[in-house]
Design a protein around this motif. Sequence first.
Motif, PDB file in Angstrom:
ATOM      1  N   VAL A 115     -33.492  43.942  12.174  1.00 10.17           N
ATOM      2  CA  VAL A 115     -33.938  43.762  10.798  1.00 10.17           C
ATOM      3  C   VAL A 115     -34.923  42.608  10.785  1.00 10.17           C
ATOM      4  N   VAL A 116     -36.068  42.789  10.156  1.00 11.03           N
ATOM      5  CA  VAL A 116     -37.056  41.718  10.005  1.00 11.03           C
ATOM      6  C   VAL A 116     -37.114  41.342   8.533  1.00 11.03           C
ATOM      7  N   LEU A 117     -36.862  40.057   8.252  1.00  9.59           N
ATOM      8  CA  LEU A 117     -36.761  39.584   6.874  1.00  9.59           C
ATOM      9  C   LEU A 117     -37.806  38.502   6.612  1.00  9.59           C
ATOM     10  N   PRO A 118     -38.627  38.651   5.565  1.00  7.72           N
ATOM     11  CA  PRO A 118     -39.527  37.552   5.175  1.00  7.72           C
ATOM     12  C   PRO A 118     -38.719  36.330   4.776  1.00  7.72           C
ATOM     13  N   ILE A 119     -39.207  35.159   5.164  1.00  4.54           N
ATOM     14  CA  ILE A 119     -38.447  33.935   4.944  1.00  4.54           C
ATOM     15  C   ILE A 119     -39.256  32.950   4.100  1.00  4.54           C
ATOM     16  N   ALA A 120     -38.667  32.518   3.004  1.00  9.44           N
ATOM     17  CA  ALA A 120     -39.202  31.406   2.208  1.00  9.44           C
ATOM     18  C   ALA A 120     -38.007  30.577   1.745  1.00  9.44           C
ATOM     19  N   PHE A 121     -38.163  29.275   1.726  1.00 13.51           N
ATOM     20  CA  PHE A 121     -37.061  28.377   1.406  1.00 13.51           C
ATOM     21  C   PHE A 121     -37.189  27.828  -0.011  1.00 13.51           C
ATOM     22  N   ALA A 122     -36.039  27.471  -0.537  1.00  6.27           N
ATOM     23  CA  ALA A 122     -35.987  26.710  -1.787  1.00  6.27           C
ATOM     24  C   ALA A 122     -35.292  25.390  -1.492  1.00  6.27           C
ATOM     25  N   LEU A 123     -35.664  24.355  -2.208  1.00  5.50           N
ATOM     26  CA  LEU A 123     -34.995  23.068  -2.098  1.00  5.50           C
ATOM     27  C   LEU A 123     -33.873  23.068  -3.133  1.00  5.50           C
ATOM     28  N   LEU A 124     -32.638  23.223  -2.655  1.00  7.23           N
ATOM     29  CA  LEU A 124     -31.485  23.340  -3.545  1.00  7.23           C
ATOM     30  C   LEU A 124     -30.845  21.974  -3.772  1.00  7.23           C
ATOM     31  N   ALA A 184     -27.047  27.991   4.575  1.00  4.31           N
ATOM     32  CA  ALA A 184     -26.027  28.071   3.528  1.00  4.31           C
ATOM     33  C   ALA A 184     -24.987  26.974   3.690  1.00  4.31           C
ATOM     34  N   ASP A 185     -24.665  26.617   4.932  1.00  2.92           N
ATOM     35  CA  ASP A 185     -23.727  25.513   5.139  1.00  2.92           C
ATOM     36  C   ASP A 185     -24.330  24.211   4.622  1.00  2.92           C
ATOM     37  N   GLY A 186     -25.653  24.067   4.773  1.00  3.09           N
ATOM     38  CA  GLY A 186     -26.324  22.911   4.189  1.00  3.09           C
ATOM     39  C   GLY A 186     -26.165  22.883   2.681  1.00  3.09           C
ATOM     40  N   ALA A 187     -26.278  24.061   2.054  1.00  5.98           N
ATOM     41  CA  ALA A 187     -26.080  24.134   0.601  1.00  5.98           C
ATOM     42  C   ALA A 187     -24.659  23.721   0.231  1.00  5.98           C
ATOM     43  N   ARG A 188     -23.696  24.143   1.032  1.00  5.18           N
ATOM     44  CA  ARG A 188     -22.295  23.748   0.785  1.00  5.18           C
ATOM     45  C   ARG A 188     -22.126  22.233   0.880  1.00  5.18           C
ATOM     46  N   LEU A 189     -22.789  21.624   1.852  1.00  4.00           N
ATOM     47  CA  LEU A 189     -22.695  20.178   2.030  1.00  4.00           C
ATOM     48  C   LEU A 189     -23.334  19.423   0.863  1.00  4.00           C
ATOM     49  N   VAL A 190     -24.388  20.000   0.301  1.00  8.07           N
ATOM     50  CA  VAL A 190     -24.983  19.398  -0.901  1.00  8.07           C
ATOM     51  C   VAL A 190     -24.010  19.511  -2.067  1.00  8.07           C
ATOM     52  N   GLN A 191     -23.381  20.670  -2.197  1.00 10.61           N
ATOM     53  CA  GLN A 191     -22.379  20.856  -3.253  1.00 10.61           C
ATOM     54  C   GLN A 191     -21.273  19.807  -3.153  1.00 10.61           C
ATOM     55  N   PHE A 237     -31.469  32.496  -3.234  1.00 15.93           N
ATOM     56  CA  PHE A 237     -30.320  33.294  -3.647  1.00 15.93           C
ATOM     57  C   PHE A 237     -28.987  32.584  -3.400  1.00 15.93           C
ATOM     58  N   ALA A 238     -28.995  31.525  -2.567  1.00 17.03           N
ATOM     59  CA  ALA A 238     -27.750  30.800  -2.275  1.00 17.03           C
ATOM     60  C   ALA A 238     -27.378  29.815  -3.373  1.00 17.03           C
ATOM     61  N   ALA A 239     -28.292  29.538  -4.295  1.00 16.97           N
ATOM     62  CA  ALA A 239     -28.044  28.500  -5.308  1.00 16.97           C
ATOM     63  C   ALA A 239     -26.808  28.809  -6.146  1.00 16.97           C
ATOM     64  N   ALA A 240     -26.710  30.036  -6.645  1.00 13.62           N
ATOM     65  CA  ALA A 240     -25.591  30.378  -7.530  1.00 13.62           C
ATOM     66  C   ALA A 240     -24.260  30.287  -6.806  1.00 13.62           C
ATOM     67  N   THR A 241     -24.224  30.665  -5.532  1.00 12.92           N
ATOM     68  CA  THR A 241     -22.976  30.642  -4.767  1.00 12.92           C
ATOM     69  C   THR A 241     -22.398  29.248  -4.691  1.00 12.92           C
ATOM     70  N   TYR A 242     -23.268  28.225  -4.609  1.00 17.58           N
ATOM     71  CA  TYR A 242     -22.797  26.855  -4.399  1.00 17.58           C
ATOM     72  C   TYR A 242     -23.011  25.953  -5.612  1.00 17.58           C
ATOM     73  N   GLY A 243     -23.293  26.554  -6.764  1.00 14.94           N
ATOM     74  CA  GLY A 243     -23.425  25.771  -7.980  1.00 14.94           C
ATOM     75  C   GLY A 243     -24.610  24.825  -7.954  1.00 14.94           C
ATOM     76  N   LEU A 244     -25.668  25.206  -7.284  1.00 13.64           N
ATOM     77  CA  LEU A 244     -26.855  24.359  -7.161  1.00 13.64           C
ATOM     78  C   LEU A 244     -28.018  24.951  -7.950  1.00 13.64           C
ATOM     79  N   GLU A 245     -29.109  24.193  -7.995  1.00 16.78           N
ATOM     80  CA  GLU A 245     -30.333  24.654  -8.651  1.00 16.78           C
ATOM     81  C   GLU A 245     -31.508  24.573  -7.678  1.00 16.78           C
ATOM     82  N   PRO A 246     -32.424  25.536  -7.743  1.00 17.58           N
ATOM     83  CA  PRO A 246     -33.629  25.446  -6.919  1.00 17.58           C
ATOM     84  C   PRO A 246     -34.620  24.480  -7.553  1.00 17.58           C
ATOM     85  N   LEU A 247     -34.738  23.287  -6.978  1.00 15.03           N
ATOM     86  CA  LEU A 247     -35.664  22.296  -7.523  1.00 15.03           C
ATOM     87  C   LEU A 247     -37.107  22.725  -7.267  1.00 15.03           C
ATOM     88  N   VAL A 248     -37.362  23.272  -6.079  1.00 16.50           N
ATOM     89  CA  VAL A 248     -38.674  23.821  -5.713  1.00 16.50           C
ATOM     90  C   VAL A 248     -38.409  25.124  -4.974  1.00 16.50           C
TER      91      VAL A 248
END
Length: 311
Positions: A83-92, A135-142, A154-165
């Motif tokens: 599977v090839v997936l386009p990758i773009a990041f958000a700062l959560l 995603a583990d990084g998002a958990r650590l921010v949470q 898409f990981a923001a909602a799972t960990y109660g975070l917001e995409p700042l950028v």
Amino acid sequence: MSATRYTYLGPEGTFTEAALRTLPEAATRELVPMVSVPAALDAVRGSQAAGALVPIENSVEGGVTATLDELAKGEPLMIYREVVLPIAFALLVRPGTTLKDVKTVTGHPVAQPQVRNWLGTHLPDALWESAASNADGARLVQEGRYDAAFAGEFAAATYGLEPLVAEIHDAANAETRFVLVGRPARPAAPTGADKTSVVIWLGDDHPGALLELLQEFAARGVNLMRIESRPTGQGIGNYCFSVDAEGHITDRRVGEALMGLKRICPQVRFLGSYPRAGVALEDVRPLRPGTSDGAFSAASDWLARCQDGRF
């Protein structure tokens, strides 16, 4: 074996999970996040899962070494699909956090080279520390361990975070390739737009050793799509080579190249022949003259006639 379970590099909210959910069969499987690539693959080796989806290559940073090394050692496994997936990041971030509040950031090590320029421009003084996954990084921010994480939006909602950028990437059109890995079995029938993966070990270190391996492919018209050296763990200068080649093991040119490698190498590990992601049959480049199955069969027939004195 649990035929209804797939493992993946977790926790929930990773790009790996997003890639896995693009597979039609994922809708009918139990999807189980694992803490690492080795753990995901070991679940398959131990018959706790029928398959594991893991990242293997990134268009910015190259091969994912944890996956390449794990597939090269231990009980053999086989790749069935990619599977090839386009990758773009958000700062959560946690709600209420502003950019000036961000002093520490985290994410998977593979993510850092893909956002390095953005970090240097917008958060030049922020301290980066790696996490087991994005995603583990998002958990650590949470949990309050870090101020922000680079992960999929898409990981923001799972960990109660917001995409700042959102939509952060230094390289446009960045992609990551993932592979679905299972226990060895007969490869699926060729589609005409296939890829074959192998790991090759050098017999000894001598001038032209790598060239000898490459010639087995070149002489038969097999195009290499990727080749990477990896240490074997047996000392400096001892390497194996992870290779992706165009074609299917049942193609005469590919099969004979693999036989040639088996003759001259102490070990060749077949990792599978499988359809290339996103490549239609009409997009496959024409074979060089003399490299089709028909050409190999005609040459074999000619040799048999010569041996029988019928030339």
